[in-house]
Design a protein around this motif. Structure first.
Motif, short mmCIF file in Angstrom:
data_model
loop_
_atom_site.label_atom_id
_atom_site.label_comp_id
_atom_site.label_asym_id
_atom_site.label_seq_id
_atom_site.Cartn_x
_atom_site.Cartn_y
_atom_site.Cartn_z
N UNK A 51 0.84 -1.20 0.00
CA UNK A 51 0.00 0.00 0.00
C UNK A 51 0.88 1.24 0.00
N UNK A 52 0.40 2.31 -0.64
CA UNK A 52 1.23 3.51 -0.76
C UNK A 52 1.41 4.29 0.54
N UNK A 53 0.55 4.08 1.52
CA UNK A 53 0.70 4.87 2.74
C UNK A 53 0.41 4.03 3.96
N UNK A 54 0.90 4.50 5.08
CA UNK A 54 0.67 3.81 6.35
C UNK A 54 -0.81 3.84 6.71
N UNK A 55 -1.48 4.93 6.41
CA UNK A 55 -2.90 5.06 6.72
C UNK A 55 -3.71 3.98 6.00
N UNK A 56 -3.42 3.74 4.74
CA UNK A 56 -4.13 2.71 3.99
C UNK A 56 -3.81 1.32 4.54
N UNK A 57 -2.58 1.11 4.95
CA UNK A 57 -2.20 -0.18 5.51
C UNK A 57 -2.95 -0.44 6.80
N UNK A 58 -3.03 0.54 7.67
CA UNK A 58 -3.74 0.39 8.94
C UNK A 58 -5.22 0.16 8.69
N UNK A 59 -5.79 0.87 7.74
CA UNK A 59 -7.21 0.68 7.42
C UNK A 59 -7.47 -0.73 6.89
N UNK A 60 -6.59 -1.23 6.06
CA UNK A 60 -6.75 -2.58 5.52
C UNK A 60 -6.65 -3.64 6.60
N UNK A 61 -5.69 -3.50 7.48
CA UNK A 61 -5.55 -4.45 8.58
C UNK A 61 -6.76 -4.36 9.50
N UNK A 62 -7.24 -3.16 9.73
CA UNK A 62 -8.43 -2.99 10.56
C UNK A 62 -9.64 -3.68 9.96
N UNK A 63 -9.80 -3.55 8.65
CA UNK A 63 -10.93 -4.22 8.00
C UNK A 63 -10.80 -5.74 8.08
N UNK A 64 -9.60 -6.24 7.90
CA UNK A 64 -9.38 -7.68 7.90
C UNK A 64 -9.56 -8.30 9.28
N UNK A 65 -9.12 -7.62 10.30
CA UNK A 65 -9.10 -8.22 11.63
C UNK A 65 -10.24 -7.71 12.51
N UNK A 66 -10.31 -6.43 12.70
CA UNK A 66 -11.26 -5.88 13.66
C UNK A 66 -12.70 -6.01 13.17
N UNK A 67 -12.97 -5.58 11.95
CA UNK A 67 -14.35 -5.57 11.47
C UNK A 67 -14.93 -6.98 11.35
N UNK A 68 -14.13 -7.93 10.89
CA UNK A 68 -14.63 -9.30 10.77
C UNK A 68 -14.88 -9.89 12.16
N UNK A 69 -14.12 -9.48 13.15
CA UNK A 69 -14.32 -10.02 14.50
C UNK A 69 -15.62 -9.52 15.14
N UNK A 70 -16.18 -8.44 14.64
CA UNK A 70 -17.44 -7.94 15.19
C UNK A 70 -18.64 -8.77 14.73
N UNK A 71 -18.51 -9.50 13.65
CA UNK A 71 -19.66 -10.24 13.12
C UNK A 71 -20.20 -11.26 14.12
N UNK A 72 -19.37 -12.15 14.69
CA UNK A 72 -19.96 -13.10 15.64
C UNK A 72 -20.37 -12.45 16.95
N UNK A 73 -19.92 -11.22 17.19
CA UNK A 73 -20.35 -10.52 18.40
C UNK A 73 -21.85 -10.26 18.39
N UNK A 74 -22.47 -10.34 17.22
CA UNK A 74 -23.93 -10.21 17.15
C UNK A 74 -24.62 -11.28 17.99
N UNK A 75 -23.96 -12.43 18.17
CA UNK A 75 -24.55 -13.51 18.96
C UNK A 75 -24.57 -13.20 20.45
N UNK A 76 -23.76 -12.25 20.88
CA UNK A 76 -23.67 -11.94 22.31
C UNK A 76 -24.45 -10.69 22.72
N UNK A 77 -25.08 -10.02 21.77
CA UNK A 77 -25.84 -8.81 22.11
C UNK A 77 -27.04 -9.16 22.97
N UNK A 78 -27.32 -8.29 23.91
CA UNK A 78 -28.51 -8.47 24.75
C UNK A 78 -29.53 -7.41 24.34
#
Length: 114
Positions: A51-78
């Motif tokens: 990626x051309x910049x650090x900002x894009x790299x951090x955003x990509x890693x965030x999408x790959x790791x953080x955002x996908x990890x929120x999906x099963x969290x839907x099972x724990x919502x009250x």
């Protein structure tokens, strides 16, 4: 075009079967499935062109790791009045994502220039 669409639909059925098996096995198995998917997405992202910049790299890693990890969290919502039915939130999210993928492909092939 039809062969590619059929391949997409078959892969959707495989993903649905794997998700269904994880949901049937329980919340822990569902979290494990999405952890594996997150790591595979991160591996694919890091294997791509730099990626051309650090900002894009951090955003990509965030999408790959953080955002996908929120999906099963839907099972724990009250949610009041919705106890024990959180699985439908997860299924709705997956159905919308997969349905939009197939329909975008079909629409692009029917109305696109190439």
């Amino acid at each position: 075009m039809i062969d590619n669409l059929n391949t997409r639909i078959r892969s959707w059925w495989v993903m649905a079967a794997v998700l269904g098996a994880a949901l049937w096995a329980g919340t822990l198995a569902t979290f494990a499935l999405f952890a594996i998917v997150s790591l595979l997405a991160l591996r694919e992202y890091l294997a791509g062109p730099p990626t051309p910049s650090t900002r894009q790299w951090i955003a990509g890693v965030g999408l790959c790791v953080v955002c996908i990890s929120y999906i099963p969290a839907l099972l724990t919502l009250e949610i009041p009045g919705y106890q024990g039915r959180n699985i439908f939130l997860l299924l709705f999210l997956v159905l919308i994502a997969q349905g939009s993928d197939v329909l975008q492909y079909v629409w692009g092939k029917l109305c696109g220039k190439r």
